[in-house]
Each structure stands twice: as C-alpha cells, then as structure tokens.
Design a protein around this motif. Structure first.
Motif, PDB file in Angstrom:
ATOM      1  N   GLY A  38       0.788  -1.230   0.000  1.00  0.00           N
ATOM      2  CA  GLY A  38       0.000   0.000   0.000  1.00  0.00           C
ATOM      3  C   GLY A  38       0.815   1.273   0.000  1.00  0.00           C
ATOM      4  N   ALA A  39       2.118   1.163   0.192  1.00  0.00           N
ATOM      5  CA  ALA A  39       2.972   2.360   0.210  1.00  0.00           C
ATOM      6  C   ALA A  39       3.123   2.912  -1.199  1.00  0.00           C
ATOM      7  N   VAL A  40       2.974   4.223  -1.327  1.00  0.00           N
ATOM      8  CA  VAL A  40       3.142   4.878  -2.623  1.00  0.00           C
ATOM      9  C   VAL A  40       4.624   5.133  -2.860  1.00  0.00           C
ATOM     10  N   ILE A  41       5.110   4.681  -3.999  1.00  0.00           N
ATOM     11  CA  ILE A  41       6.532   4.845  -4.346  1.00  0.00           C
ATOM     12  C   ILE A  41       6.753   6.210  -4.983  1.00  0.00           C
ATOM     13  N   PHE A  42       5.860   6.587  -5.876  1.00  0.00           N
ATOM     14  CA  PHE A  42       5.824   7.962  -6.382  1.00  0.00           C
ATOM     15  C   PHE A  42       4.441   8.236  -6.949  1.00  0.00           C
ATOM     16  N   PHE A  43       4.122   9.531  -7.052  1.00  0.00           N
ATOM     17  CA  PHE A  43       2.842   9.961  -7.585  1.00  0.00           C
ATOM     18  C   PHE A  43       2.996  10.475  -9.015  1.00  0.00           C
ATOM     19  N   GLU A  44       1.944  10.328  -9.778  1.00  0.00           N
ATOM     20  CA  GLU A  44       1.900  10.935 -11.106  1.00  0.00           C
ATOM     21  C   GLU A  44       2.139  12.440 -10.973  1.00  0.00           C
ATOM     22  N   GLY A  45       3.029  12.981 -11.798  1.00  0.00           N
ATOM     23  CA  GLY A  45       3.347  14.401 -11.734  1.00  0.00           C
ATOM     24  C   GLY A  45       4.578  14.720 -10.928  1.00  0.00           C
ATOM     25  N   ASP A  46       5.072  13.749 -10.138  1.00  0.00           N
ATOM     26  CA  ASP A  46       6.320  13.973  -9.396  1.00  0.00           C
ATOM     27  C   ASP A  46       7.494  14.088 -10.368  1.00  0.00           C
ATOM     28  N   GLU A  47       8.529  14.799  -9.941  1.00  0.00           N
ATOM     29  CA  GLU A  47       9.757  14.798 -10.727  1.00  0.00           C
ATOM     30  C   GLU A  47      10.410  13.425 -10.616  1.00  0.00           C
ATOM     31  N   PHE A  81      10.700  -0.007 -13.496  1.00  0.00           N
ATOM     32  CA  PHE A  81       9.728   1.054 -13.791  1.00  0.00           C
ATOM     33  C   PHE A  81      10.340   2.390 -13.417  1.00  0.00           C
ATOM     34  N   GLY A  82       9.712   3.464 -13.898  1.00  0.00           N
ATOM     35  CA  GLY A  82      10.214   4.811 -13.627  1.00  0.00           C
ATOM     36  C   GLY A  82      11.216   5.291 -14.641  1.00  0.00           C
ATOM     37  N   GLU A  83      11.450   4.472 -15.684  1.00  0.00           N
ATOM     38  CA  GLU A  83      12.492   4.827 -16.653  1.00  0.00           C
ATOM     39  C   GLU A  83      12.063   5.941 -17.598  1.00  0.00           C
ATOM     40  N   MET A  84      10.761   6.118 -17.804  1.00  0.00           N
ATOM     41  CA  MET A  84      10.316   7.127 -18.774  1.00  0.00           C
ATOM     42  C   MET A  84      10.725   8.534 -18.343  1.00  0.00           C
ATOM     43  N   PRO A  89      15.615  15.388 -18.696  1.00  0.00           N
ATOM     44  CA  PRO A  89      15.734  16.092 -17.420  1.00  0.00           C
ATOM     45  C   PRO A  89      14.496  16.942 -17.148  1.00  0.00           C
ATOM     46  N   GLY A  90      14.003  16.868 -15.932  1.00  0.00           N
ATOM     47  CA  GLY A  90      12.830  17.644 -15.559  1.00  0.00           C
ATOM     48  C   GLY A  90      11.518  16.985 -15.906  1.00  0.00           C
ATOM     49  N   ALA A  91      11.562  15.820 -16.549  1.00  0.00           N
ATOM     50  CA  ALA A  91      10.324  15.130 -16.920  1.00  0.00           C
ATOM     51  C   ALA A  91       9.579  14.684 -15.669  1.00  0.00           C
ATOM     52  N   ARG A  92       8.253  14.697 -15.768  1.00  0.00           N
ATOM     53  CA  ARG A  92       7.406  14.306 -14.640  1.00  0.00           C
ATOM     54  C   ARG A  92       6.939  12.866 -14.797  1.00  0.00           C
ATOM     55  N   ARG A  93       6.595  12.245 -13.682  1.00  0.00           N
ATOM     56  CA  ARG A  93       6.073  10.893 -13.719  1.00  0.00           C
ATOM     57  C   ARG A  93       4.745  10.875 -14.476  1.00  0.00           C
ATOM     58  N   SER A  94       4.594   9.916 -15.390  1.00  0.00           N
ATOM     59  CA  SER A  94       3.379   9.833 -16.196  1.00  0.00           C
ATOM     60  C   SER A  94       2.290   9.014 -15.525  1.00  0.00           C
ATOM     61  N   ALA A  95       2.613   8.340 -14.414  1.00  0.00           N
ATOM     62  CA  ALA A  95       1.641   7.557 -13.656  1.00  0.00           C
ATOM     63  C   ALA A  95       2.179   7.400 -12.239  1.00  0.00           C
ATOM     64  N   SER A  96       1.356   6.847 -11.362  1.00  0.00           N
ATOM     65  CA  SER A  96       1.761   6.608  -9.978  1.00  0.00           C
ATOM     66  C   SER A  96       2.178   5.149  -9.813  1.00  0.00           C
ATOM     67  N   ALA A  97       2.975   4.876  -8.783  1.00  0.00           N
ATOM     68  CA  ALA A  97       3.426   3.517  -8.494  1.00  0.00           C
ATOM     69  C   ALA A  97       3.197   3.227  -7.013  1.00  0.00           C
ATOM     70  N   GLU A  98       2.662   2.037  -6.737  1.00  0.00           N
ATOM     71  CA  GLU A  98       2.326   1.653  -5.363  1.00  0.00           C
ATOM     72  C   GLU A  98       2.694   0.189  -5.143  1.00  0.00           C
ATOM     73  N   ALA A  99       3.229  -0.123  -3.976  1.00  0.00           N
ATOM     74  CA  ALA A  99       3.562  -1.510  -3.651  1.00  0.00           C
ATOM     75  C   ALA A  99       2.275  -2.307  -3.452  1.00  0.00           C
ATOM     76  N   ALA A 100       2.107  -3.381  -4.243  1.00  0.00           N
ATOM     77  CA  ALA A 100       0.923  -4.219  -4.129  1.00  0.00           C
ATOM     78  C   ALA A 100       1.075  -5.263  -3.033  1.00  0.00           C
ATOM     79  N   GLN A 101       2.296  -5.436  -2.555  1.00  0.00           N
ATOM     80  CA  GLN A 101       2.612  -6.303  -1.423  1.00  0.00           C
ATOM     81  C   GLN A 101       3.961  -5.841  -0.898  1.00  0.00           C
TER      82      GLN A 101
END
Length: 230
Positions: A38-47, A81-84, A89-101
């Motif tokens: 349930g922990a969020v690794i990063f949010f959409e829109g984050d650097e 993941f997170g490679e996009m 440089p300066g690109a934002r996350r295109s989606a969010s990532a969350e630990a499913a377990q």
C-alpha cells in the motif's frame, strides 16, 4: 546488505547485457529500499530522478480517470519502472506507483542510469522495446475499456495475467500474484461488485478456481474459447 553483481544480473533482465565486472562500477551508485503493502513509491506528476528495479514483491502502476483509479500494469520480480522520466531532465512521472505487497527494490539515480546507457547502448534498445510493448498494451487496454463489456474485459485480463505471471501446476495455470476483486475492478474499469459477480459465474462454470486470493485457471484454452465466443 551489499548488492551482488552476479545476483543482480541473474534476477534483473535489464542488467544482463552488462558484464559483472562493469556492474561493480555502478553498484555503489545504487540503493535498496523496502516498501510495505500500500505504500506509494511515487505519484503521477512527481519529478523523476530514480529508476526502480524490483528485487521481490509486486508494484501496481496506476492513474486516475476522473475520480476512478485505473491500474495500467502489475509488475513483479525482475521488472523495472520509472524509466520514462529518465529520458528527459525535468520530466514528470506519467503515472503513480504503489507496492501491491511487501516489495524490495533496487534504485538508480539519473546520472548513473545515463552513464550506463551511454556505456552500453544495447540497453537503450532494450528499454525502447519494453516501452513499445507497454504502449501496445496501453492501447489495447484503451480499446478494451471502450468497446468490450465487463465480463469480456475480466476474462481477457485473467488470460493476460496468466500469460505474464502464470506457473504451471498439476491443477492448471496458477497466476503468481494475489489479485483482489478491487484490484481487478481497477484493472478493467469496473466496480468491485461486478467483478465479484463475474468471478462467481466463472467459478460456477469451472473456468477459474480461487484459493487464498490466488487465481487458478484449470483449463486456460477453455477460457480462451469462451472468450472468443463472446
């Protein structure tokens, strides 16, 4: 615990083009993190300044369609993941990532990632191939959400999960990730109650068996035939 080059190459396909000796140069630039379910690794829109490699566990990549959560991908051991966001440089996350377990990951900062790609250009081709495959799946998901009914979408997603994460057992093909009714609803753009109803129907027909949130396909070919009949 220090990161072992041989184990890294064996467990993360991304690094298989890199000699173990060369990996020893990059390993000091890498980190390890653990995320609870349930922990969020990063949010959409984050650097984006890190790329992540899954050592163990599972991660769901998701976005929001208005107010509704839509799971785009469910990743597990060996995936990255997170490679996009590393591409510019300066690109934002295109989606969010969350630990499913409970999930353990290796991390690599942008400067190390860029150096690795420059030293091993074949990795860039590997990333491009992976990105194109993910784009293909995203386009297919958009088509499914637009044109297919919920029952058909659920059956297609079950077959896809089995293809990507399935393990052959004497009883059939076992999907190696626990998938709740809510998670399936977020994968197919439905409500949980509808997924529960469809799952019960598929179980009654012997097309799936659920054991402790693990889904078994006793006869995947039969499920595929039923899908094609829809």
């Amino acid at each position: 615990m220090s990161i072992d080059a041989a184990r890294l190459k064996a467990s993360i396909p991304f690094f298989r083009e890199v000699e173990a000796e060369a990996l020893n140069v990059f390993i000091p630039m890498m980190g390890e993190r653990t995320y609870k379910k349930g922990a969020v690794i990063f949010f959409e829109g984050d650097e984006g300044e890190d790329v992540f490699f899954i050592r163990s566990g599972a991660v769901q990549i998701y976005t929001f369609d208005g107010t509704k959560k839509v799971i785009l991908a469910l990743l597990r051991d060996g995936d990255y993941f997170g490679e996009m966001a590393m591409m510019k440089p300066g690109a934002r996350r295109s989606a969010s990532a969350e630990a499913a377990q409970l999930t353990k990951v290796y991390t690599m900062k942008r400067n190390a990632f860029e150096r690795l790609v420059m030293d091993y250009p074949r990795i860039a081709l590997y990333v491009l191939d992976d990105t194109m495959e993910r784009l293909r799946k995203a386009n297919q998901q958009i088509y499914d959400l637009t044109f297919l009914n919920v029952r058909t979408r659920i059956m297609k997603r079950l077959l896809r999960l089995a293809q990507e994460n399935g393990t052959e057992t004497p009883e059939g093909l076992l999907i190696g990730i626990k998938v709740t009714h809510q998670q399936m609803a977020e994968m197919v753009g439905a409500v949980r109650e509808t997924v529960t109803k469809v799952f019960a129907e598929l179980q009654d027909k012997g097309l799936i068996v659920i054991r402790k949130k693990m889904i078994l396909l006793p006869n995947p070919d039969l499920l595929l035939r039923r899908l094609e009949e829809n």
